[in-house]
Design an enzyme around this catalytic site. Structure first.
Site, PDB file in Angstrom:
ATOM      1  N   GLU A  31       0.825  -1.205   0.000  1.00 12.36           N
ATOM      2  CA  GLU A  31       0.000   0.000   0.000  1.00 12.36           C
ATOM      3  C   GLU A  31       0.864   1.261   0.000  1.00 12.36           C
ATOM      4  O   GLU A  31       0.589   2.222  -0.726  1.00 12.36           O
ATOM      5  CB  GLU A  31      -0.913   0.011   1.239  1.00 12.36           C
ATOM      6  CG  GLU A  31      -1.836  -1.189   1.326  1.00 12.36           C
ATOM      7  CD  GLU A  31      -1.268  -2.327   2.168  1.00 12.36           C
ATOM      8  OE1 GLU A  31      -2.024  -2.919   2.945  1.00 12.36           O
ATOM      9  OE2 GLU A  31      -0.048  -2.611   2.047  1.00 12.36           O
ATOM     10  N   CYS A  63      -2.197  -3.751   7.376  1.00  9.94           N
ATOM     11  CA  CYS A  63      -1.780  -3.955   8.768  1.00  9.94           C
ATOM     12  C   CYS A  63      -2.154  -2.748   9.624  1.00  9.94           C
ATOM     13  O   CYS A  63      -2.218  -1.613   9.151  1.00  9.94           O
ATOM     14  CB  CYS A  63      -0.288  -4.234   8.848  1.00  9.94           C
ATOM     15  SG  CYS A  63       0.761  -2.870   8.297  1.00  9.94           S
ATOM     16  N   CYS A 105      -0.115   0.301   7.687  1.00 11.93           N
ATOM     17  CA  CYS A 105      -0.610   0.690   6.365  1.00 11.93           C
ATOM     18  C   CYS A 105      -1.989   1.339   6.457  1.00 11.93           C
ATOM     19  O   CYS A 105      -2.357   2.159   5.613  1.00 11.93           O
ATOM     20  CB  CYS A 105      -0.676  -0.537   5.454  1.00 11.93           C
ATOM     21  SG  CYS A 105       0.954  -1.190   5.039  1.00 11.93           S
ATOM     22  N   THR A 128      13.804 -43.640  -7.780  1.00 12.07           N
ATOM     23  CA  THR A 128      14.459 -42.341  -7.626  1.00 12.07           C
ATOM     24  C   THR A 128      15.966 -42.414  -7.875  1.00 12.07           C
ATOM     25  O   THR A 128      16.619 -41.377  -8.002  1.00 12.07           O
ATOM     26  CB  THR A 128      14.237 -41.791  -6.216  1.00 12.07           C
ATOM     27  OG1 THR A 128      14.840 -42.675  -5.262  1.00 12.07           O
ATOM     28  CG2 THR A 128      12.747 -41.661  -5.916  1.00 12.07           C
ATOM     29  N   ALA A 129      16.516 -43.613  -7.906  1.00 16.57           N
ATOM     30  CA  ALA A 129      17.953 -43.791  -8.114  1.00 16.57           C
ATOM     31  C   ALA A 129      18.224 -45.248  -8.413  1.00 16.57           C
ATOM     32  O   ALA A 129      17.378 -46.120  -8.172  1.00 16.57           O
ATOM     33  CB  ALA A 129      18.733 -43.356  -6.866  1.00 16.57           C
ATOM     34  N   MET A 130      19.413 -45.521  -8.924  1.00 19.54           N
ATOM     35  CA  MET A 130      19.841 -46.900  -9.090  1.00 19.54           C
ATOM     36  C   MET A 130      20.123 -47.497  -7.703  1.00 19.54           C
ATOM     37  O   MET A 130      20.206 -46.774  -6.709  1.00 19.54           O
ATOM     38  CB  MET A 130      21.107 -46.974  -9.958  1.00 19.54           C
ATOM     39  CG  MET A 130      20.957 -46.322 -11.317  1.00 19.54           C
ATOM     40  SD  MET A 130      19.619 -47.031 -12.319  1.00 19.54           S
ATOM     41  CE  MET A 130      20.287 -48.652 -12.674  1.00 19.54           C
ATOM     42  N   SER A 175      21.913 -41.125  -9.237  1.00 16.65           N
ATOM     43  CA  SER A 175      20.616 -40.551  -9.624  1.00 16.65           C
ATOM     44  C   SER A 175      20.727 -39.380 -10.592  1.00 16.65           C
ATOM     45  O   SER A 175      19.711 -38.817 -10.993  1.00 16.65           O
ATOM     46  CB  SER A 175      19.868 -40.077  -8.372  1.00 16.65           C
ATOM     47  OG  SER A 175      20.600 -39.056  -7.714  1.00 16.65           O
ATOM     48  N   ARG A 201      19.208 -21.387  -7.674  1.00 19.02           N
ATOM     49  CA  ARG A 201      19.942 -20.795  -8.788  1.00 19.02           C
ATOM     50  C   ARG A 201      18.937 -20.316  -9.844  1.00 19.02           C
ATOM     51  O   ARG A 201      18.523 -21.082 -10.718  1.00 19.02           O
ATOM     52  CB  ARG A 201      20.938 -21.814  -9.357  1.00 19.02           C
ATOM     53  CG  ARG A 201      22.007 -22.207  -8.333  1.00 19.02           C
ATOM     54  CD  ARG A 201      23.007 -23.212  -8.867  1.00 19.02           C
ATOM     55  NE  ARG A 201      22.462 -24.542  -9.019  1.00 19.02           N
ATOM     56  CZ  ARG A 201      22.340 -25.426  -8.031  1.00 19.02           C
ATOM     57  NH1 ARG A 201      22.713 -25.108  -6.796  1.00 19.02           N
ATOM     58  NH2 ARG A 201      21.849 -26.627  -8.274  1.00 19.02           N
TER      59      ARG A 201
END
Length: 361
Positions: free
Chosen positions: A55, A77, A86, A163-165, A170, A209
């Protein structure tokens, strides 16, 4: 104004609020639009805790706000925090009508802001596009009303649910596009939660990232027995890296603190951390949203205890075979009656993969 016009301007305010989704933590995302004679004359959104609220940012652009309508995605607020109320800014500016999407769940506000505006003679409308506004700040709302953060678990799997070997390898199951999408999930989160086994296997950075300004999430590792290597990558990175443990080994605690970690001892349950206590503790650190990036054991335990609010699964078009590792370790499930049922909320293509969004049934 008609209901349709109110919804139109509120939709614009919601879009503005989204611009702060990577930076406002621990504050909520809030947008504001000021309208006069059917025209938008100012816009604002909250960018970062300690800086101007939506605001106030919008009012800065208006020389004369007399007779205007302010559309704001969250109740203004009424208390002094890092910035003044505000409500006072809107009253002093001469705004004649305030349309809020929802009341503020903060116990310091909750309805008081709207009441203060009404007492000053301002027309108040509340509840316009409320569902959309709630979706903006589900973590903030949950922390304020239940004392725990919103927990989202991110998983990547093959077509056969691996999810992985078997070896743990993975990288990479999913596409580059899916991995970029995960970075956006990280950027939206206040904290990334993982287990010590994931750290020992992958030595992750757990940073977001993205190509825009971001407040990096806190890194949180559950490490009941303090197995964390002093040379772990995350200890050297900017921002907070936290270890939660139930070990009382003060020598290990000191060495880890000297290496760059914060170490906190929490209650345990059968020699493991009490996960409910973990969530309450994270809320005490003003964590609104937690992203879980962990293995089958931690994900299974969180699911078993009903502590996951949303599961996001990236499914790749590959097969890893029956020796591969699964999504959830749930040794208590023996019969079909014991199965965990989730509700599929959304399915979309991300690169060559499918992104599934699920919530508890």
């Amino acid at each position: 104004m008609t209901t349709q016009q109110d919804a139109f301007y509120m939709a614009k305010a919601i879009q503005l609020a989204k611009q702060g989704r990577y930076t406002t933590s621990p504050n909520p995302n809030v947008g504001c639009v000021i309208v006069k004679d059917g025209q938008i004359i100012a816009e604002g959104w909250h960018k970062r805790a300690g800086q101007g609220h939506a605001e106030v940012e919008a009012l800065k652009q208006v020389a004369n706000a007399q007779g205007t309508t302010a559309y704001v995605t969250l109740e203004p607020c009424s208390h002094h925090g890092k910035t003044p109320p505000c409500c006072d800014a809107l009253i002093h500016a001469g705004v004649s009508r305030v349309v809020a999407a929802m009341t503020d769940p903060n116990p310091l506000v909750v309805g008081q802001g709207l009441a203060k505006l009404q007492a000053a003679g301002i027309e108040v409308v509340c509840g316009v596009l409320e569902d959309e506004a709630r979706a903006l700040n589900r973590g903030f709302i949950k922390r304020m009303t239940q004392g725990v953060p919103f927990v989202r678990s991110k998983l990547a799997m093959s077509l056969d649910g691996r999810t992985a070997m078997a070896s743990g390898e993975s990288q990479w199951i999913t596409s580059a596009e899916s991995r970029a999408d995960v970075q956006r999930l990280r950027a939206e989160s206040c904290a990334i939660l993982t287990g010590i086994n994931t750290v020992l296997a992958d030595n992750p950075s757990l940073t977001a990232r993205v190509e825009t300004e971001v407040k990096q999430p806190m890194r949180v590792v559950l490490d009941s027995q303090l197995k964390m290597p002093l040379t772990a990558k995350m200890a050297t990175l900017a921002g907070r890296s936290i270890i939660l443990t139930c070990s009382t080994d003060t020598d290990k605690q000191q060495r880890l603190q000297q290496a760059g970690f914060e170490v906190y001892v929490l209650p345990n349950s059968q020699t493991q951390l009490d996960l409910s206590a973990v969530m309450t503790f994270l809320a005490s650190l003003h964590i609104n949203e937690v992203l879980v990036e962990a293995g089958a054991i931690l994900n299974g335990t969180l699911l078993e205890h009903g502590l996951i609010d949303e599961t996001i699964i990236y499914m790749a078009s590959c097969i890893l075979g029956n020796q591969g590792r699964g999504l959830f370790y749930l040794p208590s499930l023996h019969n079909m009656a014991d199965k965990k049922t989730l509700k599929l909320r959304d399915v979309r293509h991300i690169g060559a993969d499918l992104k599934l969004t699920l919530t508890p049934q």
